[in-house]
Design an enzyme around this catalytic site. Structure first.
Site, PDB file in Angstrom:
ATOM      1  N   ARG A 191      -5.755 -11.062 -11.594  1.00 38.24           N
ATOM      2  CA  ARG A 191      -5.168 -11.843 -10.505  1.00 38.24           C
ATOM      3  C   ARG A 191      -3.752 -12.337 -10.772  1.00 38.24           C
ATOM      4  NH1 ARG A 191     -11.053 -14.314  -8.966  1.00 38.24           N
ATOM      5  NH2 ARG A 191     -11.475 -12.830  -7.296  1.00 38.24           N
ATOM      6  N   TRP A 236     -10.607  -1.023   3.458  1.00 42.31           N
ATOM      7  CA  TRP A 236      -9.439  -1.678   2.872  1.00 42.31           C
ATOM      8  C   TRP A 236      -8.987  -0.978   1.587  1.00 42.31           C
ATOM      9  CZ3 TRP A 236      -8.394  -3.991   6.990  1.00 42.31           C
ATOM     10  CH2 TRP A 236      -9.316  -4.784   7.667  1.00 42.31           C
ATOM     11  N   GLU A 259      -7.702  -9.149  -3.133  1.00 41.44           N
ATOM     12  CA  GLU A 259      -8.110  -9.491  -4.501  1.00 41.44           C
ATOM     13  C   GLU A 259      -8.657 -10.910  -4.583  1.00 41.44           C
ATOM     14  OE1 GLU A 259      -7.315  -8.090  -8.933  1.00 41.44           O
ATOM     15  OE2 GLU A 259      -6.252  -7.281  -7.232  1.00 41.44           O
ATOM     16  N   CYS A 311     -11.759   2.214  -4.632  1.00 42.22           N
ATOM     17  CA  CYS A 311     -12.558   1.907  -3.442  1.00 42.22           C
ATOM     18  C   CYS A 311     -13.730   1.017  -3.817  1.00 42.22           C
ATOM     19  CB  CYS A 311     -13.065   3.199  -2.801  1.00 42.22           C
ATOM     20  SG  CYS A 311     -11.772   4.422  -2.492  1.00 42.22           S
TER      21      CYS A 311
END
Length: 408
Positions: free
Chosen positions: A267, A162, A388, A128
């Site tokens: 990523r 989210w 992200e 979170c």
């Protein structure tokens, strides 16, 4: 250090084929049902646990693959099956990585097993970080953690949004502000154990895509956790904050934000997810173009369709190469001097959106219906350019890296 290669070794190929079989035989047949239900696919997660895919051991083996290709290969195959279900399977990994990266050995041994549960009672975990007013702008985070020295407890208040698995997780990892004056350098991460009073699920989001993955707000109201739940421990936190304050007094030695550096390294995995979705849509479109006849011949004989398929395949292969390069660099300690991690995520994400849209176009009216999976794949692909780090943030990171400016 492993040499960069574009060829999987025999062991990697065996794992890839095993994952592909699970994606084809277990994930894909369940994809449409769980997309419609918009619920966590617990039976599929349990099947993944039974065969060893839903486990820390499996992801650790892929992460420590010296070639760097273990994680992107695994992500591509699972997300080729279905993005929503795959995210439900791998979502716990983000919280686990947060503990692995920042926790003590005792914290790692205590909490990560509780994140996964066991094959008879699977659990999930949630990481979170994002907030209603602090998504890309992590410096605007408002969730506070205040230390109660008398009780050796931290008290957390705020709202996270989210959060994958938010509210349904057995273990939550929460990023909170401990020193507001230091901006993003004044953050710390905390374990919220199961059934801790004050933590509740807020709004569950009804999403455009990845609907089999649970996404919700997490509300923290006077949540008290033991001092041992601060990842890394208080001594390490105090040392880090002292260094940050000293640098601030000296006029700011420009230091790359640690959270941004972590995202840069992670990523490529998101890029691999996008490659999997794009490849799945391309394969559906290719098979359709070979068999669908119009005006007495397969539609792939028409240049308008054939050239689209050629572009789709080229973009997918280029995206995979960027992802593999960045993954190899990350595992082997190569600096991202041109933000190669962000490059891979940016290009792969944009490719997934473009390729899935082209797949719908090739299928025509059929592509717009739920009888064919490309409609779902197109909805799923939209998330890759958002979570992200949005595509706009990726471009900003790349531009700032190239110019030598600090990434905030």
């Amino acid at each position: 250090m492993a040499e960069f290669t574009m060829e999987l070794n025999d062991e990697q190929k065996e794992v890839r084929d095993w994952l592909h079989g699970f994606a084809a035989d277990v994930i894909r047949p369940a994809a449409a049902e769980w997309d419609e239900r918009e619920e966590t696919p617990w039976p599929v997660i349990q099947e993944a646990a039974k065969v060893g895919i839903y486990s820390l051991d499996f992801y650790a083996q892929q992460y420590f693959d010296a070639t760097g290709l273990g994680i992107p290969m695994a992500m591509e195959e699972l997300f080729w099956g279905d993005a929503g279900i795959a995210l439900s399977i791998v979502g716990t990994g983000l919280a686990a990585v947060g503990v692995l990266a920042n926790g003590t050995e005792e914290q790692i041994g205590t909490w990560i097993p509780q994140m996964y549960g066991d094959v008879n009672d699977v659990k999930v975990a949630a990481f979170c970080s994002s907030e209603p007013d602090a998504g890309s702008d992590v410096a605007s985070m408002r969730t506070r953690a205040v230390y109660d020295e008398a009780k050796d407890e931290w008290v957390l208040n705020g709202t996270k949004t989210w959060a994958t698995n938010g509210g349904i997780a057995n273990v939550h990892v929460v990023v909170a502000v401990v020193d507001p004056e230091l901006g993003s350098k004044g953050h710390a991460s905390f374990i919220i154990p199961p059934n801790t009073p004050g933590l509740s699920q807020g709004q569950k989001f009804q999403k455009h895509g990845i609907r089999a993955s649970h996404t919700a707000e997490v509300v923290l109201e006077d949540v008290r956790v033991p001092g041992s739940c601060l990842l890394g421990g208080k001594e390490k936190l105090d040392e880090r904050l002292a260094r940050a304050r000293e640098k601030a007094k000296k006029g700011g030695e420009r230091v790359k934000n640690a959270a941004m550096a972590t995202f840069e390294a992670s990523r490529p995995a998101v890029g691999a997810m996008a490659v999997g979705t794009a490849r799945a849509a391309y394969e559906v479109a290719l098979d359709y173009a070979k068999t669908r006849e119009q005006f007495g011949r397969p539609i792939i004989d028409n240049q308008g369709v054939a050239f689209q398929l050629a572009d789709m395949r080229t973009q997918i292969d280029a995206a995979r190469l960027l992802v593999w390069r960045a993954s190899w660099m990350g595992v082997n300690g190569k600096p991202f001097t041109a933000a190669e991690g962000s490059m891979s995520k940016l290009f792969a994400s944009e490719t997934a959106k473009k390729v899935t849209a082209q797949a719908i176009q090739i299928l025509g009216g059929n592509g717009y219906t739920r009888e064919y999976p490309v409609e779902r794949m197109h909805r799923d692909a939209a998330i890759y350019t958002i979570f992200e780090g949005t595509s706009e943030i990726q471009r900003l990171v790349i531009a700032r890296t190239l110019s030598g400016m600090p990434i905030r």
